[in-house]
Enzyme design. Sequence first.
Site, PDB file in Angstrom:
ATOM      1  N   LYS A 182      -5.953 -11.141   3.836  1.00  0.00           N
ATOM      2  CA  LYS A 182      -6.195  -9.718   4.094  1.00  0.00           C
ATOM      3  C   LYS A 182      -7.391  -9.510   5.024  1.00  0.00           C
ATOM      4  O   LYS A 182      -7.620  -8.421   5.520  1.00  0.00           O
ATOM      5  CB  LYS A 182      -6.396  -8.974   2.768  1.00  0.00           C
ATOM      6  CG  LYS A 182      -5.120  -8.941   1.917  1.00  0.00           C
ATOM      7  CD  LYS A 182      -5.352  -8.239   0.587  1.00  0.00           C
ATOM      8  CE  LYS A 182      -4.111  -8.270  -0.300  1.00  0.00           C
ATOM      9  NZ  LYS A 182      -3.034  -7.383   0.171  1.00  0.00           N
ATOM     10  N   THR A 223       0.348  -0.772   0.722  1.00  0.00           N
ATOM     11  CA  THR A 223       0.525   0.643   0.372  1.00  0.00           C
ATOM     12  C   THR A 223      -0.774   1.416   0.546  1.00  0.00           C
ATOM     13  O   THR A 223      -0.738   2.643   0.666  1.00  0.00           O
ATOM     14  CB  THR A 223       1.035   0.821  -1.078  1.00  0.00           C
ATOM     15  OG1 THR A 223       0.225   0.064  -1.973  1.00  0.00           O
ATOM     16  CG2 THR A 223       2.485   0.368  -1.199  1.00  0.00           C
ATOM     17  N   LYS A 241      -1.487   5.425   1.799  1.00  0.00           N
ATOM     18  CA  LYS A 241      -2.329   6.401   1.093  1.00  0.00           C
ATOM     19  C   LYS A 241      -3.418   6.941   2.013  1.00  0.00           C
ATOM     20  O   LYS A 241      -3.712   8.140   2.014  1.00  0.00           O
ATOM     21  CB  LYS A 241      -2.955   5.738  -0.141  1.00  0.00           C
ATOM     22  CG  LYS A 241      -1.955   5.303  -1.192  1.00  0.00           C
ATOM     23  CD  LYS A 241      -2.553   4.295  -2.154  1.00  0.00           C
ATOM     24  CE  LYS A 241      -1.457   3.641  -2.984  1.00  0.00           C
ATOM     25  NZ  LYS A 241      -1.923   2.438  -3.705  1.00  0.00           N
ATOM     26  N   LYS A 274      -8.590  -3.135  -1.124  1.00  0.00           N
ATOM     27  CA  LYS A 274      -7.429  -3.941  -1.524  1.00  0.00           C
ATOM     28  C   LYS A 274      -7.981  -5.180  -2.215  1.00  0.00           C
ATOM     29  O   LYS A 274      -9.184  -5.446  -2.167  1.00  0.00           O
ATOM     30  CB  LYS A 274      -6.560  -4.311  -0.318  1.00  0.00           C
ATOM     31  CG  LYS A 274      -7.321  -4.883   0.855  1.00  0.00           C
ATOM     32  CD  LYS A 274      -6.440  -5.059   2.074  1.00  0.00           C
ATOM     33  CE  LYS A 274      -6.179  -3.767   2.795  1.00  0.00           C
ATOM     34  NZ  LYS A 274      -4.785  -3.377   2.828  1.00  0.00           N
ATOM     35  N   ARG A 275      -7.142  -5.936  -2.873  1.00  0.00           N
ATOM     36  CA  ARG A 275      -7.667  -7.125  -3.538  1.00  0.00           C
ATOM     37  C   ARG A 275      -8.229  -8.095  -2.506  1.00  0.00           C
ATOM     38  O   ARG A 275      -7.814  -8.099  -1.349  1.00  0.00           O
ATOM     39  CB  ARG A 275      -6.605  -7.791  -4.416  1.00  0.00           C
ATOM     40  CG  ARG A 275      -5.423  -8.386  -3.703  1.00  0.00           C
ATOM     41  CD  ARG A 275      -4.360  -8.843  -4.703  1.00  0.00           C
ATOM     42  NE  ARG A 275      -3.139  -9.226  -4.025  1.00  0.00           N
ATOM     43  CZ  ARG A 275      -2.878 -10.449  -3.578  1.00  0.00           C
ATOM     44  NH1 ARG A 275      -3.757 -11.416  -3.744  1.00  0.00           N
ATOM     45  NH2 ARG A 275      -1.740 -10.719  -2.963  1.00  0.00           N
ATOM     46  N   HIS A 326       7.964  -9.979  -2.965  1.00  0.00           N
ATOM     47  CA  HIS A 326       6.761  -9.286  -2.495  1.00  0.00           C
ATOM     48  C   HIS A 326       5.824 -10.169  -1.686  1.00  0.00           C
ATOM     49  O   HIS A 326       4.670  -9.791  -1.470  1.00  0.00           O
ATOM     50  CB  HIS A 326       5.971  -8.725  -3.686  1.00  0.00           C
ATOM     51  CG  HIS A 326       6.556  -7.490  -4.286  1.00  0.00           C
ATOM     52  ND1 HIS A 326       6.309  -6.223  -3.798  1.00  0.00           N
ATOM     53  CD2 HIS A 326       7.380  -7.316  -5.342  1.00  0.00           C
ATOM     54  CE1 HIS A 326       6.951  -5.331  -4.531  1.00  0.00           C
ATOM     55  NE2 HIS A 326       7.610  -5.962  -5.476  1.00  0.00           N
TER      56      HIS A 326
END
Length: 811
Positions: free
Chosen positions: A540, A642, A646, A534-535, A348
């Site tokens: 990110k 993901t 969504k 998101k975390r 991952h």
Amino acid sequence: MNLTANQFKKDFGQMFENLYAFDIKNSTPIQQYTALGNYLRILYSDDWNKTNKKYLGDQVKQVYYFSIEFLPGRMLKSNLLNLGILDTVRVGLNDMGLDFDNIVKSEADPALGNGGLGRLASCFMDSIASLGLPGNGNGIRYRYGLFQQKFVNGYQVELPDNWLRNGNVWEVRKENKSVIVRFGGQVGLVKGANGNLRPTYFNTQNILAVPYDTGMVGYQNDVVNNLRLWSAEIPPEEEIHYHTIAEREQVNKITEVLYPDDSNYEGQILRLRQEYFFTSAGIQSIVHYYKQTDLTWQNFPNKIAIHINDTHPSLAIPELMRVLLDEEDLSWEQAWEITKKTMSYTNHTVLQEAMEKWPIDMLKDLLPRVYQVIEEINRRHIDKKLPLYGSDLTYRTAIIADGYVKMAHLAIIGSHSVNGVAKLHTEILMHDVLNDFYQMYPAKFNNKTNGITQRRWLHLANEELTSLIDDKIGIDWKTNPAELKLFKAYITDQATLKKLGEIKLKNKEKFAAYVKNEMSIDINPEALFDVQIKRLHAYKRQLLNVLHIIDRYVQIKEDPSLSIQPRVFIFGAKAAPSYAYAKQIIKLINALAKLVNNDKDVGDKLKVVFVENYGVSLAELIIPAAEVSEQISLAGKEASGTSNMKLMLNGALTIATLDGANVEIRDFVGEENLFLFGLNDQEVQTFNENGSYHPREIYAANPRLEKVLNTLIDGTIPDIETEGRAIFDSLVYHNDEYFLLKDFDSYIESQEEIDQLYKNKTKWNQKSLINIASSGPFSADFTIQRYAEEIWKIDSQLVHLHHKTFLTEPI
């Protein structure tokens, strides 16, 4: 399931009185929820029992999905939907004078995962059951979840997430299925009854692993699979050895909290204990089950598939070897052949710091016999590969090297399949991060792009949009998400586009009411809602989003009369407790929000909302309200993502780098229906290889960017002296690891394109519709179908023809 509202009211009223011995009119929502949960569990218990009996009786092959995280979200509405009685129960409760929504909200939202990894595992459990596939989850029953996030003066503070305060109605304690997991001690060879020497353990710390089983209800198909989470307890026969609270606490800690702080030795060894605990318990449970079939050990891979979700369960490989060698007397060759054919592994990450490795001495002391097995796996690997590939390549793939045991290496060598989770991610694994292994085992590598379950993220989270789609294209899409593409036929239908806009506005109003009630912030539902959930991690690039917000703020302050598209920027994120830089970014966002939201010059032109304690239930509130989906990680860093799927499913337009599954989203939705910007992965790699990136020069040459960055250190944003300086230095002087300054102009340009498009609501809604209609291929049902056919080799057990053929591959 055939159930009338009248029958439900009668049965539920009786259930409540049996539980509480008083009238339901005097009850609280949590009591109503507890009674309803117990009622449902009894309702599906017969199917649960029949499913288990069928799997054992027919000796079907089953998959066991090992994951250190499962992030299920609230289960009440999901179970009602999958049982086919959601509307019936809602009507029945309303007739009884009870508030269905309050009952739903009273359920705890267990934070048994950190983000995408755990949510993916739960989406997969839903899809496995809904496809009628024989599958089970295996993980840890954490007493406390990840942590409850609070903001104090803008800083993240971590509090215990006591999700079990009122119990868990969905789980069943199976003490009769408990097993012993051993830590520490010594290993010696003792002559057995047959005269052979066999390893025997001395002076071990024995922990009782007690399983708690939760039914995974398939979507209206009478299938109920099993999620087994393990709890650590003191074995009754060993109570005498635990004299102090501290000794007892050491056992409790094993399953106390998800991801303990591993910045010190004690935290690292606790994390390793957790990983071995649930993998050993799971392996022993599987072996006990298999022995009921009376099949030979050679048949084990034909009846059992074990999947390792990231490296955390990699110890399942040496643990299965240990059981087969020490307890079942198989030869090494037999045990290794069985293990390799049974195990499969999903990677991952491409981040080297996320590739788990454990100090040799730590693993050897805590798990002496397991370490011996790993050592032998490593020795045989080297002996076999050395004459074929030479020393350089062979030793680069060694499991034990440089004082560490490398868990990804163990997972790859001990599995028959290794998959990435997006096409780009898999390419990077094969040709860069895991290229050494790809050279050795090209046939092992494959791609399985992640997916989400539309049942939770659309059917439940956005019921009005679900109804609109039903009205336009029928209901076949609910069991075959590829049918969503039929919705494209309405791209020029003004009534449909108008209704789409009305549904989005209602969802925005709902979120605005939550923000007003919980945070005392007034936001305008007519503004554009821009979402990044998101975390919190530097790659990110929540920070790039922040720089854009500061840029807008600077423009407004320079010209308060500026006509600019009003926006609400919405964040939801937790930072790991020991991740200082991520926590500094949280402080910056909160300080910026306080400044912006209270500046009269700004008004409704700009608002920043950072919701506390982001989790599944908050995602179900935010995602239907989102209009812009921020997927802005540095290209080549995100494995899949993901949240992108969504948000797309709910009609948000994506602003994205070509990273992870964004590449495939672009391919399905069309480049004209999202907003791409920034470097691609090859450009990033080139900069990294030749060392030609100089952010200080960009800072000096870009006046607009310079103004933005200076706000971090010139007092414009109050109360961030330390954090602002640290972030500024990381970007300007410490080489901006994730290329925010390089991508800034391109990002701003795309954001301005978004502003322009939003002025034309018809065009915006058309692109929103296309995103919804193009989201079918990202269903977890398709992902799981590919896992089942290509890796696990398991078959659907559904007996009705219309169930058997309800999935067609997306085009």
